[in-house]
Design a protein around this motif. Structure first.
Motif, PDB file in Angstrom:
ATOM      1  N   PHE A  30     -46.221  85.619 -32.897  1.00 30.15           N
ATOM      2  CA  PHE A  30     -45.009  85.799 -34.187  1.00 30.15           C
ATOM      3  C   PHE A  30     -44.924  87.285 -33.987  1.00 30.15           C
ATOM      4  CE2 PHE A  30     -47.391  83.640 -37.306  1.00 30.15           C
ATOM      5  CZ  PHE A  30     -47.632  84.416 -37.571  1.00 30.15           C
ATOM      6  N   THR A  31     -44.151  88.492 -33.966  1.00 31.68           N
ATOM      7  CA  THR A  31     -43.716  89.706 -34.347  1.00 31.68           C
ATOM      8  C   THR A  31     -44.364  89.766 -36.048  1.00 31.68           C
ATOM      9  OG1 THR A  31     -42.563  89.655 -32.751  1.00 31.68           O
ATOM     10  CG2 THR A  31     -42.759  91.706 -34.229  1.00 31.68           C
ATOM     11  N   SER A  32     -42.900  88.738 -36.358  1.00 32.01           N
ATOM     12  CA  SER A  32     -42.430  88.723 -38.300  1.00 32.01           C
ATOM     13  C   SER A  32     -42.604  87.348 -38.351  1.00 32.01           C
ATOM     14  CB  SER A  32     -41.558  89.257 -38.337  1.00 32.01           C
ATOM     15  OG  SER A  32     -40.658  88.322 -37.952  1.00 32.01           O
ATOM     16  N   HIS A  33     -43.232  86.915 -39.618  1.00 35.26           N
ATOM     17  CA  HIS A  33     -43.186  85.203 -40.307  1.00 35.26           C
ATOM     18  C   HIS A  33     -43.083  85.607 -41.998  1.00 35.26           C
ATOM     19  CE1 HIS A  33     -44.428  81.709 -41.304  1.00 35.26           C
ATOM     20  NE2 HIS A  33     -45.118  81.856 -41.968  1.00 35.26           N
ATOM     21  N   GLU A  34     -42.154  84.933 -42.200  1.00 34.64           N
ATOM     22  CA  GLU A  34     -41.713  84.696 -43.952  1.00 34.64           C
ATOM     23  C   GLU A  34     -42.109  82.747 -44.211  1.00 34.64           C
ATOM     24  OE1 GLU A  34     -38.798  86.757 -45.675  1.00 34.64           O
ATOM     25  OE2 GLU A  34     -38.548  87.933 -43.887  1.00 34.64           O
ATOM     26  N   GLU A  46     -40.180  80.789 -41.535  1.00 30.44           N
ATOM     27  CA  GLU A  46     -39.176  81.879 -40.664  1.00 30.44           C
ATOM     28  C   GLU A  46     -40.470  82.161 -39.273  1.00 30.44           C
ATOM     29  OE1 GLU A  46     -35.215  84.348 -40.499  1.00 30.44           O
ATOM     30  OE2 GLU A  46     -37.444  85.082 -41.035  1.00 30.44           O
ATOM     31  N   ARG A  48     -40.342  84.393 -36.468  1.00 32.75           N
ATOM     32  CA  ARG A  48     -39.844  85.436 -35.167  1.00 32.75           C
ATOM     33  C   ARG A  48     -40.489  86.127 -33.797  1.00 32.75           C
ATOM     34  NH1 ARG A  48     -34.295  88.590 -37.018  1.00 32.75           N
ATOM     35  NH2 ARG A  48     -33.574  86.834 -38.574  1.00 32.75           N
ATOM     36  N   LYS A  49     -39.914  86.597 -33.518  1.00 28.43           N
ATOM     37  CA  LYS A  49     -40.853  87.473 -31.434  1.00 28.43           C
ATOM     38  C   LYS A  49     -39.795  87.958 -31.240  1.00 28.43           C
ATOM     39  CE  LYS A  49     -43.587  86.272 -27.532  1.00 28.43           C
ATOM     40  NZ  LYS A  49     -45.005  87.673 -27.900  1.00 28.43           N
ATOM     41  N   GLU A  56     -34.671  89.324 -30.609  1.00 32.48           N
ATOM     42  CA  GLU A  56     -35.491  88.270 -30.915  1.00 32.48           C
ATOM     43  C   GLU A  56     -35.179  86.942 -30.497  1.00 32.48           C
ATOM     44  OE1 GLU A  56     -36.613  91.232 -34.810  1.00 32.48           O
ATOM     45  OE2 GLU A  56     -35.754  89.153 -35.005  1.00 32.48           O
ATOM     46  N   ASN A 119     -30.597  87.272 -41.227  1.00 28.81           N
ATOM     47  CA  ASN A 119     -31.568  87.705 -42.437  1.00 28.81           C
ATOM     48  C   ASN A 119     -31.915  86.563 -44.189  1.00 28.81           C
ATOM     49  OD1 ASN A 119     -29.581  89.269 -43.653  1.00 28.81           O
ATOM     50  ND2 ASN A 119     -31.182  90.061 -44.726  1.00 28.81           N
ATOM     51  N   GLU A 122     -34.219  86.702 -46.893  1.00 21.50           N
ATOM     52  CA  GLU A 122     -34.787  88.139 -47.126  1.00 21.50           C
ATOM     53  C   GLU A 122     -33.362  87.637 -48.469  1.00 21.50           C
ATOM     54  OE1 GLU A 122     -34.358  92.679 -47.403  1.00 21.50           O
ATOM     55  OE2 GLU A 122     -32.796  91.205 -45.673  1.00 21.50           O
TER      56      GLU A 122
END
Length: 292
Positions: A30-34, A46, A48-49, A56, A119, A122
């Protein structure tokens, strides 16, 4: 596979096994992870890549303490640019899954705009902190289309353009007043709509409807965040899906003076896009709430 995954470069010829492989890469590379805690043993996650410029793939699901992941759903995401609207936003959770729909009243389109919230993690974080009502928000909208058509512009001189802008702004003021309960504004709008209907009914007998209507933004189908739109092309760019190498066209559109970006596979555009021409498509509307 989500229908609009095709809009970011995963076409109909892409097999289900390839999509599953890509989803697994989203989870592991992943590029980001929450994540947020659901209970003592389960987190909602979550992943995201990034698969291309502003493109994405997002994956949502639950993960236990042993890092066993159970997928709930995956969606394509196309990031917009700039600020589309400063209108107040109401957010509602979907019944069937952990996803959210944003609703805002923008006088430029005469309808309640509903969009998939890009989002959600968030938003939930801001909601749980209790600071949501204290912050000013704006919305950046973006759209995904699986296919679309380019149309030539309606010929207008500077006088026509000026009159159209003035008429549009007067209508916006009337719509805003009508939403606040101004009976005079409601009556004026009703009379103007009746007059417009009569004029269009007469012209459509001898003219093509798209030579009369310059742009539009209207609901499409039964899903709340699907729309049929036609807007003027203000800018255009080409990006590449890094997984499939498919070319994706990014168009900046002006529909009812609301400016937003749209992505669509280049091969699915009927006609040659160019700045100043119009673009017509059925879209899935997404939006990001910007918390200041």
């Amino acid at each position: 596979m989500h229908k609009y995954t095709r809009a970011i470069g995963f076409g109909e010829e892409i097999s289900g096994s390839m999509i599953r492989k890509v989803e697994e890469e989203v989870r592991t590379e992943f590029t980001s992870h929450e994540r947020r805690i659901l209970d003592e043993s389960t987190d909602y996650c979550e992943f995201r890549k990034i698969i291309g410029e502003r493109l994405e793939l997002a994956l949502y699901g639950m993960e236990d303490l042993d890092e066993n992941f159970e997928k709930e759903y995956s969606i394509p995401v196309f990031q917009g640019k700039g600020i589309t609207t400063y209108a107040d936003v109401i957010v509602e959770k979907k019944i069937d899954k952990e996803a959210y729909v944003g609703i805002c009243e923008d006088a430029r389109v005469d309808i309640s705009l509903m969009f998939y919230l890009q989002n959600p993690m968030e938003y939930v974080r801001e909601l749980q902190s209790g600071n949501l009502g204290k912050k000013k928000t704006s919305v950046t909208l973006s759209a995904l289309a699986c296919e679309g058509t380019v149309l030539l512009p309606v010929t207008k001189n500077e006088k026509d353009k000026k009159e159209q802008r003035e008429e549009f702004r007067n209508r916006m003021m009337l719509v805003s007043a009508a939403r606040k309960g101004d009976s005079e504004a409601i009556e004026t709008l009703t009379l103007k709509d009746m007059d417009t209907y009569q004029k269009v009914s007469k012209r459509v007998v001898t003219e093509d409807i798209f030579s009369i209507i310059d742009t539009y933004f209207m609901p499409y189908g039964v899903e709340c965040d699907l729309y049929s739109i036609m807007g003027e092309i203000l800018d255009m760019d080409l990006v590449i899906n890094e997984v499939t190498r498919e070319k994706i066209m990014v168009l900046t559109l002006d529909a009812n003076e609301m400016i937003f970006d749209l992505c669509i596979p280049k091969t699915k555009i009927f006609g040659e896009p160019a700045v100043g021409r119009r673009f017509k498509a059925n879209i899935w509307l997404q939006g990001k709430i910007n918390f200041s």
